[in-house]
Scaffold this active site. Structure first.
Site, short mmCIF file in Angstrom:
data_model
loop_
_atom_site.label_atom_id
_atom_site.label_comp_id
_atom_site.label_asym_id
_atom_site.label_seq_id
_atom_site.Cartn_x
_atom_site.Cartn_y
_atom_site.Cartn_z
N LYS A 116 1.92 -15.02 -6.12
CA LYS A 116 0.97 -14.34 -5.21
C LYS A 116 0.45 -15.26 -4.11
O LYS A 116 0.17 -14.80 -3.00
CB LYS A 116 -0.21 -13.77 -5.99
CG LYS A 116 0.16 -12.96 -7.22
CD LYS A 116 0.84 -11.66 -6.88
CE LYS A 116 1.32 -10.91 -8.10
NZ LYS A 116 2.72 -11.11 -8.48
N GLU A 200 -10.49 -14.49 -3.65
CA GLU A 200 -10.60 -13.62 -2.48
C GLU A 200 -11.95 -12.93 -2.50
O GLU A 200 -12.56 -12.80 -3.56
CB GLU A 200 -9.55 -12.48 -2.58
CG GLU A 200 -8.14 -12.89 -2.33
CD GLU A 200 -7.15 -11.73 -2.51
OE1 GLU A 200 -7.53 -10.67 -3.03
OE2 GLU A 200 -5.99 -11.94 -2.12
N ARG A 292 10.88 -4.29 -7.62
CA ARG A 292 11.63 -3.43 -8.54
C ARG A 292 11.53 -1.98 -8.07
O ARG A 292 10.75 -1.68 -7.17
CB ARG A 292 10.99 -3.51 -9.93
CG ARG A 292 9.54 -3.06 -9.92
CD ARG A 292 8.94 -2.86 -11.31
NE ARG A 292 7.63 -2.21 -11.23
CZ ARG A 292 6.48 -2.84 -11.01
NH1 ARG A 292 6.45 -4.15 -10.84
NH2 ARG A 292 5.34 -2.16 -10.96
#
Ligand code: MV4
Length: 448
Positions: A116, A200, A292
């Protein structure tokens, strides 16, 4: 084109892939565990190979056994479905080193978006909005506290290797930030063998809007518009729809083209999803990329008329995309309800056991993706999803009416399912007004 494919998954998605292959004239081999040995979808494949015991580590997650099955079945490619090995870059690499095509992105692109912190760096380079926060990993408590002062509370702590909500903590002050940092690092280390975390600003009451993308090996990358997946419980999606009722045409266009910029920057190929958080002012921020095919892909197939599984297979075989961006239209409105063998009245307790009675909905605009039937025994070892009910309507109003009609035709006994909860959602005033966020189910529908 491939002449034979191995399906390294189970349940409804295995059946979905078998169906696509059959229509394409491709033979199929499907693997199964002893817990799935009696499942009827196995007979729809050309070959079924038992690879081990019920425990995923002994079967659906066991790379050597799946590769052995692929060798025995003499396939040219493996479709991983979703979950299990679908986002395992090592598995993708092993397949290709064994000269078996992995139907998914290159291992390098999968690894890049799977981290990430790395994915956020890519996003910044591609000018895709991200939530204000640490530039990369958090080294220590001091750094976290200093950043929190700059950003302001609430703050969210996330695991770099996380995803789907695992390894996350929300902090409202210095004390909970210190504690959250420690527990998030510990959880990340245990779950992913990687304790790296980042922070964040916490975006309150955001919506989860994700963009379906697809890219070929010839440099073509397009989006297939968005899905709104705000209705979730404990990070498990319950209802998905397209288009999102929360976006203006202009923001929709911006968000979707931002997703394409990101996957181009990542060198991504095949199908994928770019997740965004959308706040009350329609400001959008990248969350993560899912490398995916997703459970909710039929929502996109329904509004665009494109078969995503067939397209994934064509791309893996080296063919170019069979459409251009301008040809992809979002027509009408689609909604999907996930039918889980869980009892909403008993805190979603799993309901393994045998389905005795089953009557399924049908008629105009109704699609049911499911591997179950009367007499099917739901094994206790896997995910509780037993089917997906998807409807298409000319408008959102028609789609909701159609979903209510289809849910009311659906009869499953004695297994309890999420159908009653879906009927409740389809009658909820906030849902009808399109005013929900990711905390809605737990805060409003389940609060009592
Ligand atoms: C967030 C957030 C609020 N602010 N990040 C949850 C799963 C993972 N994809 C990221 N998630 C969130 N990230 C910031 N900066 C809220 C969530 C979140 C959430 C996101 C999507 C769907 C459901 C959710 C439920 C709780 C929290």
């Amino acid at each position: 084109m491939f002449t034979k494919i191995l399906i390294a998954n189970r349940g409804e998605i295995a059946l979905r892939i078998i169906r696509a292959c059959r229509e394409m004239g491709i033979q199929t081999a499907v693997v199964y565990s002893t817990a799935d040995r009696d499942a009827a979808y196995l007979t729809f494949a050309d070959q079924a190979i038992c690879i081990g015991e019920a425990s995923p580590a002994e079967s659906y997650l066991n790379i050597p056994r799946i590769i052995s099955a692929a060798e025995v079945a003499d396939v040219q490619a493996i479709h991983p479905g979703y979950g299990f090995l679908a986002e395992n870059a090592h598995f993708a690499e092993v397949c290709r080193s064994c000269k078996i095509e992995f139907i998914g992105p290159p291992a390098s692109a999968m690894a890049a978006v799977g981290d990430k912190v790395e994915c956020k760096r890519l996003a910044k380079r591609a000018k895709v909005p991200t939530v204000p926060g640490s530039e990369g990993a958090i080294d220590d408590e001091k750094m976290a506290l200093k950043l929190a002062e700059q950003i302001g509370y609430p703050i969210i702590i996330k695991a770099a290797a996380g995803g789907g909500g695992r390894g996350m903590r929300v902090a409202h002050n210095d004390v909970s930030l210190r504690a959250g940092l420690k527990s998030a690092q510990l959880e990340a280390e245990n779950a992913f063998k990687n304790s790296t975390v980042y922070i964040e600003k916490y975006v309150e009451q955001g919506r989860h809007v994700e963009v379906q993308i697809i890219a070929d090996s010839h440099g073509n990358a397009v989006h297939l518009w968005e899905r709104d997946c705000s209705l979730q419980r404990r990070h498990q999606k319950l209802v998905e729809e397209s288009p999102s009722p929360a976006l203006s045409p202009q923001v929709r266009e911006e968000l979707c083209t931002a997703a394409v910029r990101l996957i181009k920057a990542a060198g991504y190929q095949n199908a994928g999803t770019v997740e965004f958080l959308v706040d009350q002012n329609q400001k959008y921020y990248l969350l993560e990329v899912n490398a995916r095919i997703q459970v909710e892909h039929p929502v996109t197939e329904t509004v665009t008329g494109i078969d995503l599984i067939k397209e994934q297979i064509r791309i893996a075989a080296g063919l170019p995309l069979s459409f251009k961006q301008k040809d992809i239209k979002q027509i009408g409105h689609a909604i999907e309800c996930r039918i889980n063998a869980e009892d909403p009245a008993r805190n979603f307790a799993p309901q393994p056991g045998t389905i005795q009675e089953l009557r399924v909905p049908g008629g105009p605009g109704v699609r049911l993706d499911s591997h179950v039937y009367a007499g099917y025994r739901i094994p206790p070892n896997y995910d509780s999803m037993i089917g997906k009910l998807i409807v298409h309507g000319a408008t959102r109003t028609e789609a909701i009416a159609r979903m209510k009609r289809a849910l009311s035709e659906f009869h499953i006994s004695p297994i309890r399912t999420t159908i009653p909860l879906h009927l409740q959602i389809m009658d909820n005033q906030n849902f009808l007004a399109g005013k929900v966020d990711t905390g809605f189910i737990e805060r409003v529908l389940l609060a009592k």
